[in-house]
Write a protein that holds these residues in place. Sequence first.
Motif, PDB file in Angstrom:
ATOM      1  N   TRP A  44     -30.021  16.762 -45.786  1.00 49.71           N
ATOM      2  CA  TRP A  44     -28.560  15.737 -45.062  1.00 49.71           C
ATOM      3  C   TRP A  44     -29.254  16.615 -43.545  1.00 49.71           C
ATOM      4  N   PHE A  76     -26.437  10.766 -43.048  1.00 50.03           N
ATOM      5  CA  PHE A  76     -25.034   9.926 -42.852  1.00 50.03           C
ATOM      6  C   PHE A  76     -23.704  10.188 -40.989  1.00 50.03           C
ATOM      7  N   GLU A  77     -23.427   9.667 -41.589  1.00 49.72           N
ATOM      8  CA  GLU A  77     -22.759   9.507 -40.129  1.00 49.72           C
ATOM      9  C   GLU A  77     -22.408  10.898 -39.876  1.00 49.72           C
ATOM     10  N   LEU A  78     -22.397  11.528 -38.704  1.00 50.75           N
ATOM     11  CA  LEU A  78     -21.634  13.091 -38.466  1.00 50.75           C
ATOM     12  C   LEU A  78     -20.913  13.738 -38.273  1.00 50.75           C
ATOM     13  N   ARG A  79     -19.347  12.937 -39.023  1.00 50.70           N
ATOM     14  CA  ARG A  79     -18.037  14.167 -39.225  1.00 50.70           C
ATOM     15  C   ARG A  79     -18.492  13.424 -40.573  1.00 50.70           C
ATOM     16  N   GLN A  80     -19.063  12.503 -41.790  1.00 47.57           N
ATOM     17  CA  GLN A  80     -19.212  12.611 -42.803  1.00 47.57           C
ATOM     18  C   GLN A  80     -20.290  13.735 -43.414  1.00 47.57           C
ATOM     19  N   GLU A  95     -20.597  16.183 -41.811  1.00 40.65           N
ATOM     20  CA  GLU A  95     -20.132  18.082 -41.924  1.00 40.65           C
ATOM     21  C   GLU A  95     -18.930  17.835 -43.514  1.00 40.65           C
ATOM     22  N   GLN A  96     -18.110  16.826 -43.865  1.00 38.06           N
ATOM     23  CA  GLN A  96     -17.693  17.108 -44.795  1.00 38.06           C
ATOM     24  C   GLN A  96     -18.117  17.139 -45.488  1.00 38.06           C
ATOM     25  N   LYS A  97     -19.066  16.596 -46.317  1.00 38.19           N
ATOM     26  CA  LYS A  97     -19.518  16.059 -47.766  1.00 38.19           C
ATOM     27  C   LYS A  97     -20.404  17.691 -47.662  1.00 38.19           C
ATOM     28  N   ALA A 129     -19.631  20.765 -46.249  1.00 37.78           N
ATOM     29  CA  ALA A 129     -18.848  21.777 -46.518  1.00 37.78           C
ATOM     30  C   ALA A 129     -17.629  21.696 -47.619  1.00 37.78           C
ATOM     31  N   ILE A 130     -17.556  20.248 -48.611  1.00 35.60           N
ATOM     32  CA  ILE A 130     -17.480  20.179 -50.185  1.00 35.60           C
ATOM     33  C   ILE A 130     -18.257  20.728 -50.993  1.00 35.60           C
ATOM     34  N   ALA A 131     -19.536  19.567 -50.702  1.00 33.26           N
ATOM     35  CA  ALA A 131     -20.765  20.744 -51.693  1.00 33.26           C
ATOM     36  C   ALA A 131     -21.376  22.366 -52.096  1.00 33.26           C
ATOM     37  N   PRO A 144     -19.107  25.113 -51.995  1.00 30.14           N
ATOM     38  CA  PRO A 144     -19.003  25.999 -52.492  1.00 30.14           C
ATOM     39  C   PRO A 144     -19.600  25.987 -54.165  1.00 30.14           C
ATOM     40  N   ILE A 184     -20.735  24.807 -36.494  1.00 30.33           N
ATOM     41  CA  ILE A 184     -20.004  24.956 -37.942  1.00 30.33           C
ATOM     42  C   ILE A 184     -21.216  25.799 -39.122  1.00 30.33           C
TER      43      ILE A 184
END
Lengths: 303, 278, 431
Positions: free
Chosen positions: C33, C64-68, C70-72, C74-76, C78, C92
Amino acid sequence: MKKVGVFSVKSYNKDHVKFAYTALLPIFGLFFIFRIWPILESFRLSFTNHSIVSTKYSYIGFQNYINMLSNDQDFRISLINTLLFATLITIAVIFLALAITLVMDRRKIINIGLLQSLFFLPVVISVVPSAIIWKWMYDPQYGIFNYVLSFFGIGSVGWLVDKRYSMYSIILFVVWKWLGYFIVIFWVGLKGIPGLYIEAAKIDGADDWQIIRSIILPLLKPIMFFSLFLATIRGFTIFSEVYVMTVGSQGAPGNIVKVLTYDIYERAFLYYKTGQANTEGVILFLIVLGLTIIQGKMLGKGE
Amino acid sequence: MMTKTKLRFNLTDLIYNILLYLLAAAMIFPFIWMVSTSLKLPQHILLWPPQVFPKVFTLANYQEVFQKADMMRYFYNTLRFTLVSTICIVFTSSLMGYIFSKYWFPFKKPMFLIIISTMMIPFQCYMVPLYMMMARIHTVDTYLGLQLPYLVQALGIFFMRQNFESLPDEYLEAARIEGASEWRIFFSIAVPNCRSALGGLSIFVVSIIWGNLIWPLIITSSDKNFVLELGLTNFQQLYTVDYGLFTAAATMAIIPVIIFFIIFRRQIMEGITLSGTK
Amino acid sequence: MKKMSLILICLSIIMVLTLSTSFAAAPVTITFWTGYAERVPVYRAAASDYMKENPNVKIEVTPFELRQAEQKFAIALPSGTGPDLFVTSFFIANLHIKNGMLGPAPTEVNDWLNKNFKSSYLDLFTDEAGKIYGVPDVHGFQVLYYNLDYYKEAGLTTPPKNLDELMDYARKLAQYDDKGNLIRSGISLRISGGGAGVAQKFDIFLFPNGGSVIEPTTPGKFKANFANEAGYKALNFYLQALHKYKVDSYSIKHDSEAFVQGLTAQFNRETYVIGECKKLAPEMNYGIAQVVGGDVQTATNLNIDGLIVPAASKNKSIAWDFAMYLNKDKYLVQMMKDVGWICTREGVDYSEVYKVEPHFQQVLNRPENMKMIPPANATSFNETYTKFSSRLVEAFSDASMVDNKEKIMKFLEDAAKEINDVLKSNGEYGE
């Protein structure tokens, strides 16, 4: 049909209840699994110091709530911004949509179908492309708004960047985006009013204003309440529209237009403090719940 | 449909017409801008003074979009997601809305309130627990993971309930007297009488699901599972946007919904009602 | 019955659609990613070459778009549903390293890393135990872009050396229309926008006098470093530019878009703008210099990205192998030439790029004593910079603060307190 309270058992029709539950339970079950349970999880996490990047966290009771409500400046600013946003957007959208729909219904309008399609178009264009187009239209150098202003000899305005105008610029964008949606809602509601009532009033000699005031508006109450409710909720939980407009160097300045959902997003995904983010979400939820109850009481029965 | 006995077209009508059409023109201007940008060459996109229509028409942007991204695949995924969601949501919403409006049973009020209140909390707040649940049942980056949360929708239930409020109870009574079962009444009386509302609901659901970004973004990660809206990110770079490519992709992404609306607009907005029972 | 058949049709549509999924049984698949869509062509070129050499491996590069992104990610992480390889900023990466979500480099990769990268870069991806978790990828640092034609017009020949000269030049370069509105800014400053950007760009103006938004004090501890002379000079620079000398304004375009369209004469930005200029304004005459320095130091910021591998990945060794593969000369040169980003591996010959685009040579022409300062490796980084950015945005618009040392210092002290409080809340504050 007798209307009864939740607990008076006598007047329930057994067959009806059976039918209702047969249809209801599976659907409610789906609801519970995919919406209600995650929401409950989110409530639970609001009492912790959970961070999205780690798997270890602990319960801290009401600490998050106390902190947020007493000395969190970001929360306070976001709250005020959100209240302002939601109120202005709700008033603007509902007023415009209702006015336009009534005109379309009571006046002879050429090719209504085309008109309705045109109004609905902004709803259909997804948020990201439309926000990018609007950012462009607001551009200090090449935007169409400044171009029009130049005809009146007024210099360039930084629509999004100048803090005097940023909020209103975004509100205009949102109203543009949502208007068609509410026009459809009101139109559908109007169509649900049996034609007989209107005809009868006309025979009695009522003019348009009287018809609107005494027949249409009262019968439109459930829809009115629905629209108000919907606009309020959407106004308070607005996110993508504001987010795309503030991102980037030509975007609106941070604090002026920060709304609660944006603050929640920042807390969860930029500061990684998901416990706090959920707390804010719960508070937002309670505010919206409170407002809805007030609206319901004010509009009388529409619940 | 109200019949207007007076066919005379007076001045106030004309003014209203002009006002409405001017407003409508302003509403679609951004869309026209978007489409015209997609048809421009790169050097014409940032001109001053701004030119609405391209000096030179070109389809190069569209060609490049097809080369760079698997638009057909995205289209198929989006179509599937939207179709199944719409059918399920419209069905469950009308059934639930009908029941909440016309029937009384224990716990009716609390259940309804719970459903409505799920709309009051922003999706961002509970999407992470929802994702974790999907991870636990191994549906991450699958169609099922994408679809499951969108089989029912609170908004639809509320909308249909409000619309059923204006359905006179007498219709239902009449059918009951004739011995019809509750299911029969639902399908042959309730549903036909709210076609307009059903139509309105379907167009809402279609436009929400088709342009949905947050959930597909989180739950899918392989290009082959992307929806159109996610595919647009192929053309969004960190600091800049290639306006030509982006608008071309965005235009392609919304054309189907527009077509859907144009085709079904009559049913939706004009609402065909049954004669006889009225 | 019509209704029945309608229902049956709907049900069958649903069934067909839900059940028709294509099961592509791939050999080993590596998911990669990235939030940097513009680098994807290079990554994909490397991926396809790698796949040719290793036919049992499939590499999927997904942007993906940059912030998205990073978001994805972080969520994935754990739940172990993340990718096999991810490229992201070192900040990050460190967040995830601290939380034990990433896997360290295997020994062979370790040796290769130590041989090929400056230790100061590797340090940014190393944990307390000395294990390295990332392969440094692209690095970004700001340089000063200036329009040569505008310089010539104003009689300027060499780029400015300090803040005072920068302002002098800006005043000579700014242009106005007959109503007095700014139509070409002398310098384009970042005065608005969400996120941490405003504060990050402000750092560059703090460096010359030894300031910074936050600075490390003792290991793992930081404090605000702008409620001082450096902060005063930097903030006053912005205020003077906007309200006193009016060489920048709210109603003119900013940033690289402005530079490319000739609406500004000077501005600071990373090297990707070179690619922008080539594409959108190939005829423009411009030069690149290092950002201005001052009495204390000449320094620019340093943002470094790294390729990291989640601990939960099932294909770790192949992922690391591909990370090394991406650093082959061929792809690093392509990254500079086609995309405009510069990678960090030592000893790469970029001369073929210099021939086509000499600006890159100007960029890398750094004086010996010039420092590269990475952002503080603090968990509070995002929060402090974002909060300070909002404060700055408000301050910039306040014309009454121009040259008013008292007001400016009061503002800086209040902001510093807020920043230090955030640091304290994360246990990272130290003198």
